[in-house]
Design a protein around this motif. Sequence first.
Motif: not given
Length: 244
Positions: A210, A213-214, A218
Amino acid sequence: YGRKLSVMRGMFGGGMTFFLSAFSTQLYHLIITRFLTGLLTGSAGPAMALVASTTPRERIPLSMGILQTSFFVGSTIGPLLGGLVADSWGLKGAFLVSGAMMSVGGVIALLFVQEEFHRPSESVSVFQRQAYTNLLRLLTSRELMPIFVAILAVQGLPIMGFSVLPVILDDLSLLGGGSVTGVAFGVMGLAGGVGSYLAGLASRKATPTRILRIAVAGAALSFAALFVADSVAQFYVLLAFAGA
């Protein structure tokens, strides 16, 4: 031969090639020395392996975050100092200072880094075919392939734009190109250091997938926004978000 020796190889090798780059008189001289720099340096990977092998398992995520922060702190101070040195003493001076600092890092690793390395009883030589077979199997594994692709996208693709970034910033600024570019990479490095440390803390509550992915999303949005930036300040802000 151990991770410490590999770290020293990167530091002393980088120092040597930076010194050679300072005395380049032709373009092909610089191309060769820069190729050797990429070939001989690369101490980040061994340093991460060294930390991972000497850190308790439950503290590895935080330790890796701190290590990445140290990398980015260097990436923050280095470009800024390099830009100032280049504007004051020329590119030759920047290469000489960089080579000296790399050599100092090698001396620090030699004197202060402790490692209890025990060679595996069934180690495979890098000159044996099995070593390359194992490496190919690792690179093509279903579990690691998505991670390799993500790292390539995050680390490799932005470098394509970094080659023209100094030219763009030089056109937008009235100050010296070296200083402006140094500040830009310094801002990105500082933001990256903060982001790495926060990612290490976040790993206690969120899964690495997670977080990855962030971070990728970004960075993608920040780099895409650079296409419409029309001032040095906007570039600095977007590079900060991209670095974090």
